[in-house]
Design a protein around this motif. Structure first.
Motif, PDB file in Angstrom:
ATOM      1  N   ASP A   1       8.869  -2.159   5.110  1.00 34.57           N
ATOM      2  CA  ASP A   1       9.483  -2.984   4.062  1.00 34.57           C
ATOM      3  C   ASP A   1       9.508  -4.450   4.466  1.00 34.57           C
ATOM      4  OD1 ASP A   1       9.983  -0.760   2.465  1.00 34.57           O
ATOM      5  OD2 ASP A   1      11.942  -0.401   3.375  1.00 34.57           O
ATOM      6  N   ALA A   2       9.882  -4.727   5.732  1.00 36.19           N
ATOM      7  CA  ALA A   2       9.986  -6.110   6.186  1.00 36.19           C
ATOM      8  C   ALA A   2       8.639  -6.826   6.106  1.00 36.19           C
ATOM      9  CB  ALA A   2      10.517  -6.148   7.614  1.00 36.19           C
ATOM     10  N   LEU A   3       7.563  -6.113   6.442  1.00 37.41           N
ATOM     11  CA  LEU A   3       6.231  -6.716   6.426  1.00 37.41           C
ATOM     12  C   LEU A   3       5.555  -6.588   5.063  1.00 37.41           C
ATOM     13  CD1 LEU A   3       4.940  -5.504   9.905  1.00 37.41           C
ATOM     14  CD2 LEU A   3       5.658  -7.805   9.283  1.00 37.41           C
ATOM     15  N   ARG A   4       6.248  -5.950   4.113  1.00 33.12           N
ATOM     16  CA  ARG A   4       5.723  -5.781   2.747  1.00 33.12           C
ATOM     17  C   ARG A   4       4.329  -5.169   2.777  1.00 33.12           C
ATOM     18  NH1 ARG A   4       7.368 -11.768   0.298  1.00 33.12           N
ATOM     19  NH2 ARG A   4       9.410 -11.882   1.322  1.00 33.12           N
ATOM     20  N   VAL A   5       4.230  -4.058   3.495  1.00 34.25           N
ATOM     21  CA  VAL A   5       2.957  -3.335   3.563  1.00 34.25           C
ATOM     22  C   VAL A   5       2.538  -2.939   2.150  1.00 34.25           C
ATOM     23  CG1 VAL A   5       1.801  -1.270   4.451  1.00 34.25           C
ATOM     24  CG2 VAL A   5       3.472  -2.497   5.877  1.00 34.25           C
ATOM     25  N   PRO A   6       1.294  -3.194   1.757  1.00 31.81           N
ATOM     26  CA  PRO A   6       0.845  -2.897   0.389  1.00 31.81           C
ATOM     27  C   PRO A   6       1.178  -1.472  -0.035  1.00 31.81           C
ATOM     28  CG  PRO A   6      -0.831  -4.149   1.553  1.00 31.81           C
ATOM     29  CD  PRO A   6       0.234  -3.826   2.568  1.00 31.81           C
ATOM     30  N   GLY A   7       1.495  -1.328  -1.308  1.00 34.55           N
ATOM     31  CA  GLY A   7       1.934  -0.042  -1.843  1.00 34.55           C
ATOM     32  C   GLY A   7       0.908   1.061  -1.773  1.00 34.55           C
ATOM     33  N   VAL A   8      -0.363   0.716  -1.564  1.00 35.16           N
ATOM     34  CA  VAL A   8      -1.389   1.762  -1.456  1.00 35.16           C
ATOM     35  C   VAL A   8      -1.174   2.609  -0.207  1.00 35.16           C
ATOM     36  CG1 VAL A   8      -3.121   0.472  -2.746  1.00 35.16           C
ATOM     37  CG2 VAL A   8      -2.956   0.161  -0.280  1.00 35.16           C
ATOM     38  N   VAL A   9      -0.402   2.080   0.754  1.00 37.91           N
ATOM     39  CA  VAL A   9      -0.082   2.836   1.968  1.00 37.91           C
ATOM     40  C   VAL A   9       1.227   3.586   1.735  1.00 37.91           C
ATOM     41  CG1 VAL A   9       0.458   2.702   4.430  1.00 37.91           C
ATOM     42  CG2 VAL A   9      -1.196   1.108   3.420  1.00 37.91           C
ATOM     43  N   PRO A  10       1.233   4.924   1.802  1.00 39.50           N
ATOM     44  CA  PRO A  10       2.483   5.680   1.622  1.00 39.50           C
ATOM     45  C   PRO A  10       3.422   5.429   2.798  1.00 39.50           C
ATOM     46  CG  PRO A  10       0.698   7.155   2.289  1.00 39.50           C
ATOM     47  CD  PRO A  10       0.084   5.807   2.069  1.00 39.50           C
ATOM     48  N   ALA A  11       4.442   4.603   2.586  1.00 40.57           N
ATOM     49  CA  ALA A  11       5.258   4.092   3.689  1.00 40.57           C
ATOM     50  C   ALA A  11       5.930   5.199   4.497  1.00 40.57           C
ATOM     51  CB  ALA A  11       6.295   3.113   3.149  1.00 40.57           C
ATOM     52  N   ASP A  12       6.557   6.156   3.822  1.00 35.57           N
ATOM     53  CA  ASP A  12       7.282   7.201   4.543  1.00 35.57           C
ATOM     54  C   ASP A  12       6.341   8.026   5.424  1.00 35.57           C
ATOM     55  OD1 ASP A  12       9.695   6.435   3.441  1.00 35.57           O
ATOM     56  OD2 ASP A  12       9.540   7.823   1.754  1.00 35.57           O
ATOM     57  N   THR A  13       5.215   8.435   4.855  1.00 39.74           N
ATOM     58  CA  THR A  13       4.253   9.246   5.605  1.00 39.74           C
ATOM     59  C   THR A  13       3.633   8.443   6.740  1.00 39.74           C
ATOM     60  OG1 THR A  13       3.739  10.526   3.604  1.00 39.74           O
ATOM     61  CG2 THR A  13       2.156  10.631   5.420  1.00 39.74           C
ATOM     62  N   ALA A  14       3.239   7.207   6.440  1.00 38.36           N
ATOM     63  CA  ALA A  14       2.597   6.375   7.458  1.00 38.36           C
ATOM     64  C   ALA A  14       3.555   6.047   8.605  1.00 38.36           C
ATOM     65  CB  ALA A  14       2.074   5.090   6.818  1.00 38.36           C
TER      66      ALA A  14
END
Length: 326
Positions: free
Chosen positions: A38-51
């Motif tokens: 969230d802090a780095l605003r990783v693009p939404g195409v990357v599933p944050a929880d899984t990654a």
């Protein structure tokens, strides 16, 4: 590279050590790893929880494979490591363009958490090391083959390099401890000028806010996991600190302040000109205690854990104050 086994081993082992340390640190603080997305605003195409859940294991597996892979398998492993370092570097470079400072637990609970040009330089250097490992692998090298080529002098050189790295780590760690000791001897500075817009429509500078009581400013932003969890503590904190200290939640804009649901609307304010963030050079979440005498009374502190500890310190200090006769 195959003609310089010591240099090859130093480069590969350095990258292995970084990946292993980072992976273990991320496993020890899974929440910080998720918050970094969230802090780095990783693009939404990357599933944050899984990654976020997979990333520490990816780093640990890469560390093991860099050590154990034979020459024919080291190339794809090194390429994956290079791609990972390139992604990290790109995210940090992008974060430097954000409107406010970013804190990120890129190494879990250890290391520096402020994202700045030093962070970018570190990641660029790691990317260079990964590129050298790719070159080494393409030349038919591997850790096993390089170790086999070492003579006694080579092994001594490798041991000396490891010792130098250990000493550097200890020295830097000691410097951090000294810095922490210095910070404990808190020097009170005057409150800088800054204007906040309050929930009742008024605007007030920081001096006006503290003319009647001390104020605990809590700097937050929307969509930040640590900020949300910090904001959820504010109603209880405000009740326990009243009337000695007033709590003010500081958001970057009116929409974020109005949309905050974790605490009472009356605690919200916004800082559209970044007076507070820039004046105190803080990211989010952060906290600053402003004294009623026009001087700083504590902080600034940044990061969810440090802010929570600071809340406890302020509560303890208020509890120790003698009761006002009724």
């Amino acid at each position: 590279m195959s003609s310089a086994p010591v240099a090859a081993l130093v480069v590969v082992l350095t990258l292995v050590a970084v990946l292993a340390t980072s992976g273990v640190a991320k496993l020890r603080d899974r929440q910080a790893t998720r918050d970094a997305f969230d802090a780095l605003r990783v693009p939404g195409v990357v599933p944050a929880d899984t990654a976020a859940a997979a990333l520490p294991w990816v780093e640990l597996v890469l560390a093991v494979l860099l050590l154990a892979a034979p020459s024919r398998w080291l190339v794809p492993v090194a390429v994956v490591a290079l791609a990972l370092m390139l992604a990290y570097t790109a995210l940090i470079a992008r974060a430097l363009g954000f409107d406010e400072p970013v804190t990120c637990s890129c190494f879990g609970s250890i290391g520096r958490h402020d994202v700045d040009r030093t962070t970018l330089g570190r990641n660029a250097l790691l990317t260079l090391l990964a590129a050298v490992v790719v070159w080494f692998a393409l030349d038919g090298g591997s850790v096993a083959s390089a170790a086999t080529d070492l003579d006694a002098a080579g092994w001594w050189t490798l041991v000396a390099a490891a010792a130098a790295a250990a000493v550097a780590t200890l020295v830097l760690g000691g410097a951090s401890e000294v810095a922490d000791d210095v910070l404990e001897d808190y020097e009170r500075d005057r409150i800088p000028y800054g204007v906040l817009h309050l929930s009742d429509g008024r605007s007030a500078n920081l001096w006006e806010l503290t003319s009647t009581q001390a104020r605990l400013l809590v700097v937050l932003k929307a969509g930040c996991g640590p900020c949300v969890r910090t904001a959820e503590k504010l109603d209880d904190l405000a009740a326990r600190l009243a009337p000695a200290v007033g709590v003010v939640a500081v958001y970057p804009d009116e929409a974020a302040a109005a949309g905050a649901t974790e605490h009472a609307p009356a605690l919200s304010s916004w800082d559209p000109d970044d007076n507070v963030r820039r004046g105190f050079s803080v990211g989010t979440p952060a906290a600053i205690l402003l004294g009623a005498d026009g001087f700083l009374a504590g902080g600034p502190v940044a990061g969810e854990r440090h802010v929570a500890e600071f809340f406890d310190e302020v509560l303890d200090a208020v509890a120790e104050q003698p009761a006002t006769p009724g």
